[in-house]
Design a protein around this motif. Structure first.
Motif, PDB file in Angstrom:
ATOM      1  N   GLU A   1     -38.876  30.081 -34.904  1.00  0.00           N
ATOM      2  CA  GLU A   1     -37.318  29.756 -35.287  1.00  0.00           C
ATOM      3  C   GLU A   1     -36.830  28.908 -36.130  1.00  0.00           C
ATOM      4  OE1 GLU A   1     -36.993  29.192 -30.653  1.00  0.00           O
ATOM      5  OE2 GLU A   1     -37.024  31.028 -30.119  1.00  0.00           O
TER       6      GLU A   1
ATOM      7  N   THR B   1     -36.813  30.143 -39.819  1.00  0.00           N
ATOM      8  CA  THR B   1     -35.663  31.209 -39.622  1.00  0.00           C
ATOM      9  C   THR B   1     -34.348  30.868 -39.540  1.00  0.00           C
ATOM     10  OG1 THR B   1     -36.473  32.117 -37.516  1.00  0.00           O
ATOM     11  CG2 THR B   1     -37.196  33.214 -39.467  1.00  0.00           C
TER      12      THR B   1
ATOM     13  N   ARG C   1     -32.460  35.538 -23.832  1.00  0.00           N
ATOM     14  CA  ARG C   1     -33.708  34.796 -23.991  1.00  0.00           C
ATOM     15  C   ARG C   1     -34.247  34.640 -22.706  1.00  0.00           C
ATOM     16  NH1 ARG C   1     -33.993  30.855 -27.936  1.00  0.00           N
ATOM     17  NH2 ARG C   1     -36.084  29.868 -26.960  1.00  0.00           N
TER      18      ARG C   1
ATOM     19  N   ALA D   1     -45.428  32.573 -26.457  1.00  0.00           N
ATOM     20  CA  ALA D   1     -46.154  33.157 -27.221  1.00  0.00           C
ATOM     21  C   ALA D   1     -44.861  33.626 -27.933  1.00  0.00           C
ATOM     22  CB  ALA D   1     -46.502  34.615 -26.864  1.00  0.00           C
ATOM     23  N   ILE D   2     -43.788  34.333 -27.408  1.00  0.00           N
ATOM     24  CA  ILE D   2     -42.453  35.226 -27.822  1.00  0.00           C
ATOM     25  C   ILE D   2     -40.861  33.189 -28.873  1.00  0.00           C
ATOM     26  CG2 ILE D   2     -42.157  37.643 -27.782  1.00  0.00           C
ATOM     27  CD1 ILE D   2     -41.105  36.935 -24.751  1.00  0.00           C
ATOM     28  N   GLY D   3     -40.284  33.930 -28.917  1.00  0.00           N
ATOM     29  CA  GLY D   3     -38.988  33.404 -29.315  1.00  0.00           C
ATOM     30  C   GLY D   3     -38.063  34.417 -30.260  1.00  0.00           C
ATOM     31  N   PHE D   4     -36.994  33.618 -30.334  1.00  0.00           N
ATOM     32  CA  PHE D   4     -36.185  34.278 -31.407  1.00  0.00           C
ATOM     33  C   PHE D   4     -36.243  34.169 -32.760  1.00  0.00           C
ATOM     34  CE2 PHE D   4     -32.034  33.870 -28.294  1.00  0.00           C
ATOM     35  CZ  PHE D   4     -32.243  35.297 -27.651  1.00  0.00           C
ATOM     36  N   SER D   5     -35.640  34.569 -33.771  1.00  0.00           N
ATOM     37  CA  SER D   5     -36.222  34.559 -35.229  1.00  0.00           C
ATOM     38  C   SER D   5     -34.036  34.734 -36.595  1.00  0.00           C
ATOM     39  CB  SER D   5     -37.139  34.826 -36.092  1.00  0.00           C
ATOM     40  OG  SER D   5     -36.786  36.411 -35.344  1.00  0.00           O
ATOM     41  N   TYR D   6     -34.304  33.881 -37.056  1.00  0.00           N
ATOM     42  CA  TYR D   6     -33.048  33.845 -37.970  1.00  0.00           C
ATOM     43  C   TYR D   6     -31.903  34.059 -36.835  1.00  0.00           C
ATOM     44  CZ  TYR D   6     -36.471  35.773 -41.109  1.00  0.00           C
ATOM     45  OH  TYR D   6     -37.652  36.184 -42.465  1.00  0.00           O
ATOM     46  N   ARG D   7     -30.852  34.583 -37.662  1.00  0.00           N
ATOM     47  CA  ARG D   7     -29.799  33.834 -36.462  1.00  0.00           C
ATOM     48  C   ARG D   7     -28.550  34.944 -36.709  1.00  0.00           C
ATOM     49  NH1 ARG D   7     -26.371  28.842 -39.497  1.00  0.00           N
ATOM     50  NH2 ARG D   7     -27.982  29.145 -41.561  1.00  0.00           N
TER      51      ARG D   7
ATOM     52  N   VAL E   1     -38.031  34.701 -23.032  1.00  0.00           N
ATOM     53  CA  VAL E   1     -38.868  33.751 -24.321  1.00  0.00           C
ATOM     54  C   VAL E   1     -38.977  32.231 -23.035  1.00  0.00           C
ATOM     55  CG1 VAL E   1     -38.354  31.903 -25.770  1.00  0.00           C
ATOM     56  CG2 VAL E   1     -37.291  34.112 -26.744  1.00  0.00           C
TER      57      VAL E   1
ATOM     58  N   ARG F   1     -41.902  28.686 -31.902  1.00  0.00           N
ATOM     59  CA  ARG F   1     -40.650  27.010 -31.287  1.00  0.00           C
ATOM     60  C   ARG F   1     -40.701  27.378 -33.486  1.00  0.00           C
ATOM     61  NH1 ARG F   1     -40.372  28.265 -27.179  1.00  0.00           N
ATOM     62  NH2 ARG F   1     -39.363  30.625 -28.071  1.00  0.00           N
TER      63      ARG F   1
ATOM     64  N   PRO G   1     -44.086  35.626 -33.840  1.00  0.00           N
ATOM     65  CA  PRO G   1     -43.851  34.419 -35.226  1.00  0.00           C
ATOM     66  C   PRO G   1     -44.160  35.435 -36.360  1.00  0.00           C
ATOM     67  CG  PRO G   1     -44.672  33.464 -33.535  1.00  0.00           C
ATOM     68  CD  PRO G   1     -44.277  34.610 -32.561  1.00  0.00           C
ATOM     69  N   PHE G   2     -43.771  35.572 -37.463  1.00  0.00           N
ATOM     70  CA  PHE G   2     -44.333  36.629 -38.587  1.00  0.00           C
ATOM     71  C   PHE G   2     -43.658  38.018 -38.280  1.00  0.00           C
ATOM     72  CE2 PHE G   2     -45.926  32.171 -38.654  1.00  0.00           C
ATOM     73  CZ  PHE G   2     -45.707  31.729 -39.466  1.00  0.00           C
ATOM     74  N   VAL G   3     -43.404  38.532 -36.905  1.00  0.00           N
ATOM     75  CA  VAL G   3     -43.567  40.366 -36.700  1.00  0.00           C
ATOM     76  C   VAL G   3     -44.926  40.125 -36.228  1.00  0.00           C
ATOM     77  CG1 VAL G   3     -41.910  41.799 -36.520  1.00  0.00           C
ATOM     78  CG2 VAL G   3     -41.204  39.924 -37.912  1.00  0.00           C
ATOM     79  N   GLU G   4     -45.752  40.140 -35.725  1.00  0.00           N
ATOM     80  CA  GLU G   4     -47.159  40.457 -35.990  1.00  0.00           C
ATOM     81  C   GLU G   4     -47.365  39.852 -34.961  1.00  0.00           C
ATOM     82  OE1 GLU G   4     -49.513  36.777 -38.826  1.00  0.00           O
ATOM     83  OE2 GLU G   4     -48.326  38.209 -40.112  1.00  0.00           O
TER      84      GLU G   4
END
Ligand code: SF4
Ligand code: FES
Lengths: 166, 239
Positions: A63, A66, B130, B144-150, B133, A60, B159-162
Motif C-alpha cells: 500500500e 504504491t 476498506r 492478505a489484502i490491501g489497497f494499492s495506488y491512489r 481489508v 501494508r 500485493p503485486f496482484v498475484e
C-alpha cells in the motif's frame, strides 16, 4: 551471479537499512526511500524482505510503496526526467515540451526506456511556478524550458536528437 | 446518557455512541452501505448522511461516525439530506454501474444514472470502503489484502496482484463486502474454492463428508488456537 545469491544479498542490504532505523515500523517510508536509493527501484524481493524484517504485512508495505509517486516498482532509467505540467507550466508550453520528449525518447510519461537509460514522467506542480516550464533532470531543476532547450539537455545526456534543423 | 432529538423524536443514547446507532435503536431508519457493526467504521460511502442542528447552525454529517451530543437536533429526512443522498447514489452508480445493491438503493429514492457522470468501466463493484481489508487484518489477522495506488487508480487486492501466500481462503472479505465485489467460487464438486486468484483445496467433513473449509484455513485455526487438526476436520454441524 546466481539468482539465489543476488536475492540473498538484497535481503542483507535491506536488513542493514532496517537496522539503521532501529527496526521501527514507523519509519516505513524512509526505509523504502533508502531501499529505492540502493536498488534504483523497489524490487519485489526487497519489499518482501522489508515486510518480514519489519514484521509488517506485505499488503501494508505494498500500500505504501504504491501510494507515493516517488516510489517505483519497476526499474527506472539511469537518467530521470520529470516535467511539470502544473497549471503555470502548462500554460507556458509544457505540453509542447512533453510531446517533444515523448517523440525524442519514444517514451510515454511514466515509462522507462527498454535500455534503462531514460525514465520520463510528468508531475503536477513542483512549487516553483515562477521558473516554469520546469524540467527536473536527474534531480536538478531546470527552469524556463523550451523545446530546443530540452533537445540540448537530451543531447547532453547522450541521446541522439533528430530535429528539423539538422 | 445523552439526550438528543432525531426526526422530532426525543431519544436517549449512550455517551460515545453514534447518531446512526441512536437512530437504529429507536426504530429510525437511515440507509447505509459501508457500515458494519463489528468493524472499524470507515465512513466511505456517505449514504448515511444526516443534517444536524447545533444552536442556529445546521450542517450535514456522516451519521455512522458522528457521535451523539447533548441537545443535538438531527434530521434524517430533510430536503437537504435527500439531496445529498441522491447525489451520493448518483456518484456510486457511476462508479459501480453493475452493482445491483447500489441500483436498488437508488431506485428507492428515485435516482437514475446521470449522463453527466460517465460510468466507470474498470472499478467493478468496489466502493473502496476498506471493510474487507479491515476484517482480514483485525479479525482474521492474516492481512492478505490491501489497497494499492491512489486517486482514480486506487484498488483493492492482493500485493503485486498475484495469489497471496498469506490468504487462507476463509472468505471473510467476500462476506463483509457490501456490494459483492469480491468473488469467491466453489467448483461443482465442492473440492476446490477460488478467491483472489488462488485455488484452495477444501476439506471434507470426517462425519458427513461435506466439503466445508479450505485446508489452509483449518491449519491456520489449528495453529492459532491449538485445537488439534483431527478435531477441526469435522464440520461445525457434526461436532
Ligand atoms: S471489495 Fe468490497 S469490502 Fe472491499 S473495499 Fe471494495 S466494496 Fe469495500
Ligand atoms: S454507512 Fe456511513 S459512510 Fe457508509
Amino acid at each position: 551471479m546466481s539468482e539465489v545469491n543476488s536475492v540473498e544479498k538484497m535481503e542483507l542490504k535491506v536488513k542493514d537499512i532496517i537496522q539503521k532505523y532501529g527496526s521501527d515500523r514507523g519509519f516505513v517510508v524512509p526505509i523504502l526511500q533508502d531501499v529505492q536509493k540502493e536498488f534504483n527501484y523497489l524490487p519485489k524481493e526487497a519489499l518482501n524482505a522489508v515486510s518480514s524484517h519489519l514484521d509488517v504485512a506485505i499488503s501494508r508495505i505494498f500500500e505504501v510503496a504504491t501510494f507515493y509517486k516517488a516510489f517505483s516498482l519497476t526499474p527506472r532509467g539511469r537518467h530521470q526526467l520529470s516535467l511539470c505540467v502544473g497549471t503555470a507550466c502548462y500554460v507556458r508550453g509544457a505540453p509542447l515540451i512533453e510531446s517533444n520528449i515523448e517523440r525524442v525518447l519514444d517514451l510515454r510519461p511514466g515509462k522507462t526506456s527498454p535500455d534503462l537509460e531514460f525514465s520520463f514522467d510528468t508531475v503536477n506542480c513542483l512549487g516553483s511556478c515562477a521558473l516554469g516550464p520546469i524540467l527536473v533532470v536527474d534531480g536538478e531543476y531546470q527552469g524556463q524550458m523550451t523545446v530546443s532547450k530540452t533537445n540540448k539537455v537530451l543531447k547532453k545526456l547522450g541521446k541522439k536528437v533528430k530535429t528539423d534543423e539538422n | 446518557m445523552v439526550n438528543l432529538t432525531i426526526d422530532k423524536k426525543k431519544v436517549q443514547a449512550e455517551e460515545g455512541s453514534t447518531i446512526l446507532k441512536a437512530a437504529q435503536s429507536n426504530g429510525i431508519e437511515i440507509p447505509t452501505l459501508c457500515y458494519h457493526d463489528e468493524l472499524t467504521t470507515s465512513g466511505a460511502c456517505r449514504l448515511c448522511s444526516v443534517e444536524i442542528k447545533k444552536g442556529e447552525r445546521t450542517r450535514i454529517v456522516t451519521s455512522c461516525i458522528y457521535q451523539v451530543e447533548k441537545g443535538l437536533i438531527v434530521n434524517t429526512q430533510s430536503e437537504r439530506v435527500m439531496n445529498v443522498r441522491r447525489l451520493v447514489l448518483q456518484l456510486l452508480m457511476a462508479r459501480c454501474p453493475e452493482s445491483e445493491i447500489i441500483r436498488e438503493l437508488a431506485e428507492k429514492v428515485g435516482v437514475k444514472p446521470q449522463p453527466r457522470f460517465k460510468p466507470d468501466e474498470d472499478k467493478g463493484e468496489c466502493i473502496l470502503c476498506r471493510q474487507c481489508v479491515e476484517v482480514c487484518e483485525e479479525v482474521v489477522e492474516v492481512s492478505a489484502i490491501g489497497f494499492s495506488y491512489r486517486g482514480a487508480d486506487k484498488a483493492v487486492g492482493t500485493p503485486f496482484v498475484e495469489p497471496s501466500r498469506a490468504c487462507i481462503g476463509c472468505g471473510a472479505c467476500a462476506y463483509v463486502c457490501p456490494t459483492g465485489h469480491i468473488k469467491m467460487e466453489e467448483s461443482d464438486s465442492g473440492k476446490e474454492r477460488v478467491i483472489w486468484d488462488k485455488t484452495f483445496k477444501m476439506v471434507a467433513c470426517k462425519v458427513c463428508g461435506r466439503y466445508f473449509a479450505p485446508q489452509e484455513q483449518l491449519e491456520y485455526i489449528g495453529k492459532k488456537t491449538g485445537v488439534p487438526l483431527s478435531k477441526l476436520y469435522t464440520c461445525v454441524n457434526c461436532r
